[in-house]
Design an enzyme around this catalytic site. Structure first.
Site, short mmCIF file in Angstrom:
data_model
loop_
_atom_site.label_atom_id
_atom_site.label_comp_id
_atom_site.label_asym_id
_atom_site.label_seq_id
_atom_site.Cartn_x
_atom_site.Cartn_y
_atom_site.Cartn_z
N HIS A 239 0.81 -1.21 0.00
CA HIS A 239 -0.14 -0.15 -0.13
C HIS A 239 0.73 1.26 0.12
O HIS A 239 0.61 2.48 -0.76
CB HIS A 239 -0.98 -0.01 1.10
C1 BDR Z 1 -1.51 0.48 5.85
O1 BDR Z 1 -1.72 0.03 7.17
C2 BDR Z 1 -0.29 -0.54 7.36
O2 BDR Z 1 -0.39 -1.72 8.10
C3 BDR Z 1 0.39 -0.40 6.14
O3 BDR Z 1 1.78 0.04 6.37
C4 BDR Z 1 -0.01 0.54 5.32
O4 BDR Z 1 0.30 1.95 5.73
C5 BDR Z 1 -2.80 -0.17 4.90
O5 BDR Z 1 -3.88 -0.01 5.54
#
Ligand code: BDR
Ligand code: CA
Length: 314
Positions: A239
């Site tokens: 993400h």
């Molecule tokens: C986000 O949540 C975290 O676990 C990841 O690093 C990312 O920033 C995705 O929902």
């Protein structure tokens, strides 16, 4: 000229991959990496930022900001996905633990040092930026652009049915940032979920002899294992790396102006992002939101940028 940027991270595997690109990319000058609690508790986030920078040893070391707990504590963390230490259980050594400045102070200092020239890439909960805005109420006007990974527009959340992880960790701060008069771009889950990397990614990375290659080959296999165990998936999402790509290569993202806010009280919907998507929206538009993505191009860009990072001599 390289774009000055502050990276705000809660490493976290996808945060770490984003750092691999940002710290070596000639289009960016990373003036600071500020840690925030999220995937791991604040002290571990700070430690991980330092460990990652030491592992990668980029040509220009950024300043490091220390994380502190959000006002109401962290409701969850992400270690079920990111490993016990947040970095796939690799337990990287940290040579010398320094006592860095608090993240929010560093943000204020760096943005004030180069008014209207520093972009802010938020890859974790929005605790630090909200605090910086509270500390210096003019800061939202002086910061260049805020690019945030977080929230969901029309799809489900990923930590509750309604909420995305980063926003759920600190909804009050997210609301303060959403409502601030800064220029913002949101890269929500709806878009980042469209990018999935298969195990073949490992064959396309810089080789072991490169610091970036050796680091990624340690942290990524645990990520694939976690996605298989948790979701039964044979691939991973990155993400935060996708969100960083929106800053570097915005041509692969379609965005529109929207009015968005954060639910801070709901019994079932705490941390949900709400956008005015009515036929006739009445909320003031307060951010640009990505709604479509050229997935093959973004995948190619990420692999290309990681390889370019491997080429640069530390
Ligand atoms: C986000 O949540 C975290 O676990 C990841 O690093 C990312 O920033 C995705 O929902
Ligand atoms: Ca993150």
């Amino acid at each position: 000229m390289a774009k000055k940027v502050i990276l705000d991270v809660d490493p976290g595997l996808d945060d770490a991959v984003a750092m691999c690109i940002a710290l070596f990319d000639p289009r960016l000058e990373v003036v600071a990496v500020t840690a925030v609690g999220g995937n791991v508790p604040p002290h571990l986030a700070t430690r991980n930022v330092q460990a990652i920078i030491e592992q990668l040893d980029p040509p220009r070391w950024p300043r490091i900001g220390a994380a502190s707990p959000p006002d109401h504590g962290l409701p969850v963390d992400g270690r079920f996905m990111h490993g016990i230490d947040g970095l796939g259980g690799c337990n990287f050594e940290v040579a010398e633990l320094r006592t860095p400045h608090p993240s929010e102070k560093l943000i204020c200092d760096e943005v004030r040092a180069a008014p209207e020239s520093v972009s802010f890439v938020a890859l974790g909960p929005l605790t630090n930026l909200a605090r910086a805005f509270q500390r210096d109420p003019e800061l939202p006007h002086v910061i260049d652009r805020v690019v945030m990974m977080g929230g969901a527009v029309s799809g489900p959340g990923n930590i509750t049915p309604a909420a995305e992880f980063n926003i759920f960790c600190d909804p009050e701060s997210a609301r303060a940032v959403f409502r601030s008069p800064s220029t913002k771009t949101l890269i929500p889950l709806d878009v980042t979920n469209r990018i999935m990397f298969s195990f073949d990614l490992l064959n396309q990375l810089p080789d072991e002899s490169r610091r970036v290659g050796s680091f990624l080959r340690k942290i990524l296999p645990p990520a694939f294992r976690a996605y298989r165990q948790e979701f039964g998936l044979e691939g991973i999402h990155l993400h935060d790396t996708v969100a960083l790509t929106a800053l570097l290569e915005p041509q692969w993202f379609e965005t529109k102006e929207m009015g968005g806010d954060v639910e801070t009280m709901g019994e079932l919907t705490m941390g949900a992002t709400v956008f005015d998507r009515r036929r006739r929206p009445a909320w003031r538009q307060n951010m640009e939101v990505a709604f479509d993505i050229d997935a093959p191009q973004v995948i190619e860009a990420i692999i290309r940028n990681l390889n370019a990072a491997g080429e640069i001599k530390a």
